[in-house]
Design an enzyme around this catalytic site. Structure first.
Site, PDB file in Angstrom:
ATOM      1  N   GLY A 159      27.537 -42.645   4.672  1.00 32.58           N
ATOM      2  CA  GLY A 159      26.836 -42.446   5.943  1.00 32.58           C
ATOM      3  C   GLY A 159      25.356 -42.231   5.645  1.00 32.58           C
ATOM      4  N   ILE A 161      23.497 -39.599   4.805  1.00 31.33           N
ATOM      5  CA  ILE A 161      23.116 -38.820   3.620  1.00 31.33           C
ATOM      6  C   ILE A 161      23.533 -39.547   2.346  1.00 31.33           C
ATOM      7  CG2 ILE A 161      23.324 -36.599   2.408  1.00 31.33           C
ATOM      8  CD1 ILE A 161      23.824 -35.296   5.179  1.00 31.33           C
ATOM      9  N   THR A 239      27.780 -31.461  -1.713  1.00 26.65           N
ATOM     10  CA  THR A 239      26.878 -30.927  -0.684  1.00 26.65           C
ATOM     11  C   THR A 239      27.471 -31.197   0.707  1.00 26.65           C
ATOM     12  OG1 THR A 239      25.644 -33.011  -0.798  1.00 26.65           O
ATOM     13  CG2 THR A 239      24.703 -31.139  -1.976  1.00 26.65           C
ATOM     14  N   SER A 240      28.774 -31.524   0.765  1.00 30.97           N
ATOM     15  CA  SER A 240      29.362 -31.889   2.063  1.00 30.97           C
ATOM     16  C   SER A 240      29.995 -30.668   2.726  1.00 30.97           C
ATOM     17  CB  SER A 240      30.359 -33.032   1.875  1.00 30.97           C
ATOM     18  OG  SER A 240      31.432 -32.660   1.028  1.00 30.97           O
ATOM     19  N   ARG A 241      31.276 -30.432   2.438  1.00 34.18           N
ATOM     20  CA  ARG A 241      31.958 -29.227   2.887  1.00 34.18           C
ATOM     21  C   ARG A 241      32.868 -28.775   1.750  1.00 34.18           C
ATOM     22  NH1 ARG A 241      28.683 -28.900   6.202  1.00 34.18           N
ATOM     23  NH2 ARG A 241      28.888 -28.734   8.474  1.00 34.18           N
ATOM     24  N   GLU A 270      33.579 -19.879   2.156  1.00 36.95           N
ATOM     25  CA  GLU A 270      32.160 -19.498   2.143  1.00 36.95           C
ATOM     26  C   GLU A 270      32.025 -18.186   2.896  1.00 36.95           C
ATOM     27  OE1 GLU A 270      29.448 -22.520   3.559  1.00 36.95           O
ATOM     28  OE2 GLU A 270      30.273 -23.977   2.143  1.00 36.95           O
ATOM     29  N   HIS A 289      24.891 -23.028   0.360  1.00 38.99           N
ATOM     30  CA  HIS A 289      24.908 -23.971   1.494  1.00 38.99           C
ATOM     31  C   HIS A 289      23.494 -24.126   2.089  1.00 38.99           C
ATOM     32  CE1 HIS A 289      27.768 -25.776   4.725  1.00 38.99           C
ATOM     33  NE2 HIS A 289      26.621 -26.451   4.641  1.00 38.99           N
ATOM     34  N   ALA A 291      21.515 -27.185   1.591  1.00 42.24           N
ATOM     35  CA  ALA A 291      21.012 -28.564   1.419  1.00 42.24           C
ATOM     36  C   ALA A 291      19.987 -28.956   2.488  1.00 42.24           C
ATOM     37  CB  ALA A 291      22.165 -29.554   1.393  1.00 42.24           C
TER      38      ALA A 291
HETATM   39  C1  GLV Z   1      25.192 -28.551   7.234  1.00 37.37           C
HETATM   40  O1  GLV Z   1      26.017 -28.381   6.417  1.00 37.37           O
HETATM   41  C2  GLV Z   1      25.326 -29.425   8.344  1.00 37.37           C
HETATM   42  O2  GLV Z   1      26.441 -29.909   8.627  1.00 37.37           O
HETATM   43  O3  GLV Z   1      24.310 -29.679   9.020  1.00 37.37           O
END
Ligand code: GLV
Length: 328
Positions: A159, A161, A239-241, A270, A289, A291
């Site tokens: 996507g 990112i 860096t997603s979930r 988290e 978290h 990013a």
């Molecule tokens: C951060 O993790 C977002 O989904 O914007």
């Protein structure tokens, strides 16, 4: 003269920038001022009297909360991901759900790349080494890492990112493979990335970077079996979930030396508990978290969330709405 009643809006945390000031001019605004999020009970209490909520990814909006909030018309999440919200339940109750795609794409890709470089070249370990007074001489074997230049990057989810990470990878001379539901010819032409299946991606990536939303299909996408299929010594960057990776399997693979290292901006759960084994492993790079955490981007996210909310409260489809069928 008729007095217009302003819609009641609850915002679950202070937000940077001018957005809340703008919101306050149009609605009856309550902002949760604490550093930690409102408790579940408190959020439900506030939602019960609200027409709009501005939420963060720490705030769960589910069927139970919605049942107590018959007047709710809009939930605006200050995030691109919205796995904290039961969108189907919102749609059933005709509550619009907004998010902030686009605003954080480049900032998040920058950070994913910071983690790729930081993990591969052991930046945090190097910093700790110098600060601890351990630096006695130049050494040919000190803190040897992995080259990013020339390595194969496996991107999971192409996507916005994922594609922005691929563009950066091209500048670093990386070979780029990716998986996504369908191939992205434009991205392939732009950065020379190749669409492959999951097995090929796992087998060939030196560095695997995750960029999928958390859904029932992506929960524990990286599990025991996937970690076994990864190239020995490969690096994992998330860096997603947090929920996209099975945390127990991850610790096992790191301890067993199967995985070369992991850089995690997101974890399950988290915040990461202080007694998590991940805290003690030297080949793990951790971040809380962040990013999307640049001044400009967080301000933009807040502003988009306010625009989404105001549109929905005025009966218009928000610029970024994940359940537009509410306005059909
Ligand atoms: C951060 O993790 C977002 O989904 O914007």
């Amino acid at each position: 003269m008729t007095r217009t009643v302003r819609p009641r809006v609850f915002v679950t945390r202070q937000l940077p920038g001018e957005a809340l000031g703008r919101l306050g001019e149009r609605v009856d605004l309550r902002v949760w001022e604490e550093e930690l999020p409102p408790s579940r009970d408190r959020l439900m209490e506030e939602a019960a009297g609200a027409e709009g909520l501005v939420t963060l990814l720490t705030d769960r909006v589910d069927a139970r909360l919605l049942a107590l909030a018959p007047g709710l018309r809009a939930v605006s999440n200050v995030a691109v991901g919205y796995d904290n919200i039961d969108v189907a339940a919102c749609t059933r109750q005709r509550v619009a759900v907004g998010n902030t795609p686009g605003a954080l794409t480049e900032t998040s890709a920058d950070f994913a790349f910071a983690l790729i470089l930081g993990l591969a070249r052991r930046v945090a370990e190097a910093d700790a080494y110098v600060r601890a007074g351990k630096w006695r001489t130049w050494s040919p074997t000190l803190l040897l890492g992995t080259d990013v230049y020339g390595a194969t990057l496996g991107i999971v989810g192409a996507g916005g990112i994922g594609a922005a990470v691929a563009r950066r990878a091209r500048g670093f001379g990386m070979r780029i493979l990716y998986t996504s539901r369908e191939p992205k010819p434009a991205l392939e032409a732009e950065v020379g990335a190749r669409w492959v299946d999951k097995a090929t991606l796992l087998a060939q990536a030196d560095i695997l970077s995750l960029h999928v939303p958390l859904t029932p299909q992506t929960r524990h996408w990286v599990g025991r079996e996937e970690l076994r299929e990864m190239k020995p010594g490969a690096l994992l960057v998330n860096t997603s979930r947090g929920g996209v990776v099975d945390p127990e399997a991850l610790v096992e693979a790191l301890r067993g030396g199967r995985l070369g290292g992991a850089a995690l901006d997101v974890t399950e759960p988290e915040p990461l508990p202080v007694d998590s084994p991940l805290m003690t492993l030297p080949n793990v790079l951790l971040a809380p978290h962040i990013a999307s955490a640049s001044h400009a981007t967080r301000g933009r996210m807040a502003s988009m969330a306010v625009d989404n909310l105001l549109a929905a409260l005025e009966g218009r489809r928000p610029p970024h709405c994940v359940n537009p069928e509410v306005f059909a």
